[in-house]
Design a protein around this motif. Structure first.
Motif, PDB file in Angstrom:
ATOM      1  N   GLU F  45     -56.244 -64.740  60.885  1.00  0.00           N
ATOM      2  CA  GLU F  45     -56.988 -65.319  59.757  1.00  0.00           C
ATOM      3  C   GLU F  45     -58.258 -66.005  60.244  1.00  0.00           C
ATOM      4  O   GLU F  45     -58.528 -67.151  59.916  1.00  0.00           O
ATOM      5  N   LYS F  46     -59.037 -65.286  60.998  1.00  0.00           N
ATOM      6  CA  LYS F  46     -60.221 -65.884  61.615  1.00  0.00           C
ATOM      7  C   LYS F  46     -61.139 -64.743  62.002  1.00  0.00           C
ATOM      8  O   LYS F  46     -60.682 -63.751  62.564  1.00  0.00           O
ATOM      9  N   VAL F  47     -62.403 -64.864  61.704  1.00  0.00           N
ATOM     10  CA  VAL F  47     -63.339 -63.787  62.024  1.00  0.00           C
ATOM     11  C   VAL F  47     -64.276 -64.211  63.146  1.00  0.00           C
ATOM     12  O   VAL F  47     -64.402 -65.398  63.438  1.00  0.00           O
ATOM     13  N   PRO F  48     -64.959 -63.262  63.765  1.00  0.00           N
ATOM     14  CA  PRO F  48     -65.946 -63.625  64.793  1.00  0.00           C
ATOM     15  C   PRO F  48     -67.065 -64.470  64.168  1.00  0.00           C
ATOM     16  O   PRO F  48     -67.321 -64.380  62.958  1.00  0.00           O
ATOM     17  N   GLY F  57     -64.410 -59.144  56.466  1.00  0.00           N
ATOM     18  CA  GLY F  57     -63.503 -59.087  57.604  1.00  0.00           C
ATOM     19  C   GLY F  57     -64.048 -58.236  58.725  1.00  0.00           C
ATOM     20  O   GLY F  57     -65.200 -57.798  58.704  1.00  0.00           O
ATOM     21  N   TRP F  58     -63.189 -57.994  59.713  1.00  0.00           N
ATOM     22  CA  TRP F  58     -63.617 -57.238  60.887  1.00  0.00           C
ATOM     23  C   TRP F  58     -62.406 -56.525  61.500  1.00  0.00           C
ATOM     24  O   TRP F  58     -61.271 -56.982  61.381  1.00  0.00           O
ATOM     25  N   VAL F  59     -62.689 -55.406  62.116  1.00  0.00           N
ATOM     26  CA  VAL F  59     -61.658 -54.678  62.869  1.00  0.00           C
ATOM     27  C   VAL F  59     -62.229 -54.429  64.256  1.00  0.00           C
ATOM     28  O   VAL F  59     -63.370 -53.961  64.383  1.00  0.00           O
ATOM     29  N   THR F  60     -61.463 -54.771  65.281  1.00  0.00           N
ATOM     30  CA  THR F  60     -61.946 -54.555  66.634  1.00  0.00           C
ATOM     31  C   THR F  60     -60.799 -53.988  67.469  1.00  0.00           C
ATOM     32  O   THR F  60     -59.649 -54.036  67.047  1.00  0.00           O
ATOM     33  N   ALA F  61     -61.123 -53.440  68.630  1.00  0.00           N
ATOM     34  CA  ALA F  61     -60.074 -52.780  69.410  1.00  0.00           C
ATOM     35  C   ALA F  61     -60.215 -53.095  70.886  1.00  0.00           C
ATOM     36  O   ALA F  61     -61.317 -53.302  71.384  1.00  0.00           O
ATOM     37  N   GLU F  62     -59.097 -53.153  71.553  1.00  0.00           N
ATOM     38  CA  GLU F  62     -59.070 -53.217  73.012  1.00  0.00           C
ATOM     39  C   GLU F  62     -58.195 -52.085  73.537  1.00  0.00           C
ATOM     40  O   GLU F  62     -57.262 -51.637  72.862  1.00  0.00           O
ATOM     41  N   TYR F  63     -58.507 -51.648  74.744  1.00  0.00           N
ATOM     42  CA  TYR F  63     -57.832 -50.488  75.325  1.00  0.00           C
ATOM     43  C   TYR F  63     -57.481 -50.814  76.763  1.00  0.00           C
ATOM     44  O   TYR F  63     -58.219 -51.538  77.450  1.00  0.00           O
ATOM     45  N   GLY F  64     -56.362 -50.331  77.219  1.00  0.00           N
ATOM     46  CA  GLY F  64     -56.007 -50.505  78.626  1.00  0.00           C
ATOM     47  C   GLY F  64     -55.050 -49.414  79.051  1.00  0.00           C
ATOM     48  O   GLY F  64     -54.394 -48.788  78.215  1.00  0.00           O
ATOM     49  N   MET F  65     -54.993 -49.197  80.346  1.00  0.00           N
ATOM     50  CA  MET F  65     -54.025 -48.242  80.879  1.00  0.00           C
ATOM     51  C   MET F  65     -53.070 -48.998  81.778  1.00  0.00           C
ATOM     52  O   MET F  65     -53.514 -49.788  82.625  1.00  0.00           O
ATOM     53  N   GLU F 109     -61.967 -62.274  54.608  1.00  0.00           N
ATOM     54  CA  GLU F 109     -62.409 -62.895  55.848  1.00  0.00           C
ATOM     55  C   GLU F 109     -61.255 -63.052  56.842  1.00  0.00           C
ATOM     56  O   GLU F 109     -60.736 -64.159  57.058  1.00  0.00           O
ATOM     57  N   ARG F 110     -60.821 -61.970  57.385  1.00  0.00           N
ATOM     58  CA  ARG F 110     -59.782 -61.962  58.433  1.00  0.00           C
ATOM     59  C   ARG F 110     -60.081 -60.826  59.388  1.00  0.00           C
ATOM     60  O   ARG F 110     -60.832 -59.913  59.064  1.00  0.00           O
ATOM     61  N   GLN F 111     -59.476 -60.902  60.556  1.00  0.00           N
ATOM     62  CA  GLN F 111     -59.747 -59.885  61.555  1.00  0.00           C
ATOM     63  C   GLN F 111     -58.464 -59.145  61.928  1.00  0.00           C
ATOM     64  O   GLN F 111     -57.411 -59.769  62.062  1.00  0.00           O
ATOM     65  N   ILE F 112     -58.586 -57.847  62.097  1.00  0.00           N
ATOM     66  CA  ILE F 112     -57.448 -57.085  62.610  1.00  0.00           C
ATOM     67  C   ILE F 112     -57.820 -56.586  63.999  1.00  0.00           C
ATOM     68  O   ILE F 112     -58.828 -55.906  64.186  1.00  0.00           O
ATOM     69  N   LYS F 113     -57.003 -57.017  64.966  1.00  0.00           N
ATOM     70  CA  LYS F 113     -57.251 -56.608  66.349  1.00  0.00           C
ATOM     71  C   LYS F 113     -56.286 -55.487  66.717  1.00  0.00           C
ATOM     72  O   LYS F 113     -55.074 -55.641  66.612  1.00  0.00           O
TER      73      LYS F 113
END
Lengths: 239, 239, 239, 239, 239, 239
Positions: F45-48, F57-65, F109-113
């Protein structure tokens, strides 16, 4: 026979020198034989984010070794750009040990930061650090009381630490570097001044050990911590 | 009138205590009044890549402040993950100052690493560091000679450092923290024991200064460094 | 005889080109012979935390070299993940030099960030950076006045910088790379347009130097900075 | 009464699934209830510098948590640019635990790297990691034997780990997250399959504890590790 | 109507200035309108580890923006201590694009490092960087031939890049910043001088696009790259 | 003939397993043959900063192996202290792809990571990540609707991704590792469920390609993404 000629249950020469540092709210140079650790306590009127508006305080610790505190020079962590896993492990231990005996509500919403810097290392730096830090912390708390910022010390008990180990088959107290690097089993104990356990960490360096050996080490530790507590009380009175 | 009551050309109480550290090849605790810097010299039989197979040695320095060496606690550089610009500037100065008086071919293909760690700060830590480091370095070199690893010391001259500044309109020697934080002009001088200049750094903190002021500061510095050189000689003899 | 054939007291060809950058509030490409430094001034309506609500402004500087500005390629600091000690030393010098001539209350609570990026290096990048940055800063301040955001420029004096050194036994002005890498003594002077000293940094690269040599370098610098000040005035008028 | 309804000395549902990873020389998905840790063993024909030309091998471990393995998302350590103190503490523990039962000369000059990645966390990730890692390591060693690279497995004993704690006054085995976050005392035990201690770490989260409590936890642990050893043997046979 | 008044298929004013840098083995200042990128090529007689003793060479690229190349100042990556994802993405693209037209065996076991530094940004910095880098690379290779280090240039074809986009519903060539920040679709094409595709990257900034739109952009790009190739040839001849 | 025996336009065995993770608001284990990627969606419940008080709102992504997801072990990015350029490039692609189909005002106004962690890699991890992430995101959004926090899902369309390439002269769909490492041309397509293009990235690994080849790859991709969309719908219904 121990390299230093000490009896199995004998501590090294212990000196806890309060007030070593001119600027800190509390300080103590803890010497366990040739292991010398400067411990300072800094009071800050600000707590970490997770405690804001909680009315509670916090105690945390950082640890470092001077590059040439060791037999051969160790790289400076500030120059390498990160603290080693060992450093982090030790500073977490110091912080937990002290927090176990502080009433955070009685401390109020402020933080005490402990810095333990090893000026010279000869085994057992973490136990000297815990032992000296308690003195620095107690002096800083006494100062808060004297300044009228809190009505009474938030420290509920004494806490000290000592290492024990099995060296050439014999359980011994307060290992120096020669013993530490050859011990089959190495354990650190953090205990209160009334003999209760705050933290125990035992590691088999050689063959695994059994319950009876753990208990022997625990009894040695209780004996040693009893003596260290007296040193702490005297240092606090002298401060 | 200086806050400490000292005459304009008076150093603080100077103590150079050699052999403070058990493990280092050379060490000196340099105390300029309440400024205490532990200087150690570590000999390594390995030079930086640019000198390999050159037959020449190297001297380098690192500098750090204990977090609570200062009036209020400073963040630990190892925890922040980098050394500040000020730290890097100071350690570069210490290294240059010592290299100016060492014959690198006579040292042979080995490196001496100097560590200067400020235990307590009250102004002038970099000048105490240079002055104490020279003692640590000289002891380490004497050890190399004694061990038959080099035929004679590679140190060609003494080197010491002192700060001067214009405080309330008057040029004064060896500023303490109170003076340092209020000085209009601040200069650090590194000089050899025969009065020649190795490094001069002068900065106008308030109004710019002129040539005659620079010369007055230089004369004060020459006087102070003369005294510091005597302290260094005595420390080296006592070691 | 200097490699470039210049007289001992001759600057290299100096070009200060204002307005090189389309976006910056002030900019100047400073060329001292083959040393080319792009200086920009960026105005931000926000000051560092220690100045909030003080009514005072701030001027700060950053410095960098393009990887192939140098004779052989230098690693990119952004790729290595940290700025070198040399970089930090230089950017601290540039910031101090400019702040010495700015009235921070007159600037108001805003910050001017100076960026000095070396496009091509041939010795003396820091002195070209200081000299060009003053022009960029002055243009940015003039813009603030023109926009009615401050009533008058907060710049109290001109400031410029030049290097001097002892090359093959002769004091010379404005060293290029060939001279710089062979000089026995190397000094950088930052002075105001009326000949007063803001900063002096002198280093013995070979043998230590004495007072008379320092004074000769200072006189050369005063002469050079006089000329640089005229270039700065012309650049500012042309902007 | 435990939140899960388990008896005080009951483990959670344990599943050790060998061969979860297609590429690794050994692998095991260790599930202790809702705690799921993927353990892989990677064989490398290269040892750390301190073992080169020693004829001896090495076993080391790394640990990580997927960002959303936890109840609320935890920052990704790779994005933050450093591993937390907790992560380092755990991976050091895993490495020490495994090394305690490996004959490094029999392994030969090669390194086995263990990776423990927490896919889902519900308390006790480090003990599941040690337990699963031993299976992955044993499979990898069996592969070395099968390939004729070593004559026999260098693993001298089984090793497994379990947590115990005092929850609402009662000593219980294998704490889940609900218990772990409320326990007064928390201890992790690493033991061999014949009941000897490799590592013990006990911490008072609330009030300090005494010797009898430590012994009760130790007995629970010995019981749990006996069961875990059987699971390990079955997994190894099924692989 | 485009903000610049250009026709839909018109490039900005293109200037490729070879030899901008005195020290680099090859260099080119690429100006696409107000976008100015300095590209240098540095030859090093050393390849990355994975190519040692392979007889093959390598071409790699780094990219950076001066802090005030942008409309408002961007933080300096060297000061932040890391390169952004965008920076890394761009420098990987530049490296791949150039490697696609270089015969690595013909280059021999040496590396050419390309540095692309944006002096001023107005959209399309990556395409100007690819286009200018090819010129710098070609000059450096010509120098290797002239010096007798390789018999013939290892460059098999020309390569250049341009951006296209759909701006207010119309496909346009070589977007400037105003167009770029408002485009519905944005694509970068890297193509050889004979019209074949080395890399295509198309992104829907607003609504997704379809095949026919992609083809229109591709045709615009082919047209633009034809012109850029002529500019490259002329620059190479002039160098 | 493909190494796997698949037809040129055949996907690998596709399994999208929703709800793999107990804690995440949405999750999906995406398996494309032996490539396994765990995708989770975390609602915060917090945006950049740049979106605060925007209502969007916002959608962002992280990736790892995971270190041993690959054929030979890859260094852990958390241990190295930084994410590679490849990692950053991929996570930026995933974020852009998902944002292209989300109505940010409808999300509120929320972010999905999104976290995409590769458990096992066999080519095409980024396309499996995009495809699985959409399922995780859709489940998380459905949860927000079910909880009454938003009236309807903000997802405007399906989005999936697939790789295509020219392998031994033939255009093929959904390359596995063997094909990927030998392909002449490699392209990744992100498309909506109604066949429009969100992102296209094509790279010549060997010889440059032409328009007709690009179109063939695009047609294969449209076919594959049609099938992937059906898998996504079924996974979402099963969740």
């Amino acid at each position: 026979m121990r390299p230093s000629g000490r009896a199995a249950d004998a501590l090294r020469a212990i000196h806890l020198e309060p007030g070593f540092s001119k600027h800190a709210e509390g300080s103590c140079l803890a010497r366990f034989g040739d292991t010398h650790v400067l411990c300072t306590a800094s009071v800050e009127e600000k707590v970490p984010p997770f405690l804001r508006n909680s009315g509670k305080g916090w105690v945390t610790a950082e640890y470092g070794m001077l590059p040439r505190s060791t037999h051969t020079r160790t790289d400076r962590e500030a120059a390498r750009g990160k603290q080693s896993g060992r450093t982090q492990e030790i500073q977490r231990l110091i912080g937990r040990s002290l927090r176990a005996v502080v009433d955070m509500a009685a401390l109020g919403e402020r933080q005490i930061k402990i810095d333990c810097d090893v000026l010279q290392a000869d085994g057992g730096t973490r136990t000297a650090a815990v032992t000296g830090s308690w003195v620095a912390l107690a002096i800083a708390c006494r100062g808060l009381v004297a300044a009228g910022r809190i009505p009474a010390t938030p420290i509920r008990a004494g806490v000290a630490a000592v290492s024990c180990g099995i060296y050439k088959g014999t359980p011994v107290l307060d290992l120096d570097y020669l013993e530490d690097s050859a011990a089959e089993t190495d354990a650190n104990f953090v205990m209160t001044d009334n003999g209760r356990i705050v933290e125990v960490q035992g590691t088999a360096e050689g063959a695994p050990f059994d319950e009876s050996e753990l208990l022997e080490l625990l009894r040695l530790a209780r004996h040693g911590i009893g003596e260290l507590s007296l040193h702490q009380q005297r240092a606090l009175e002298a401060a």
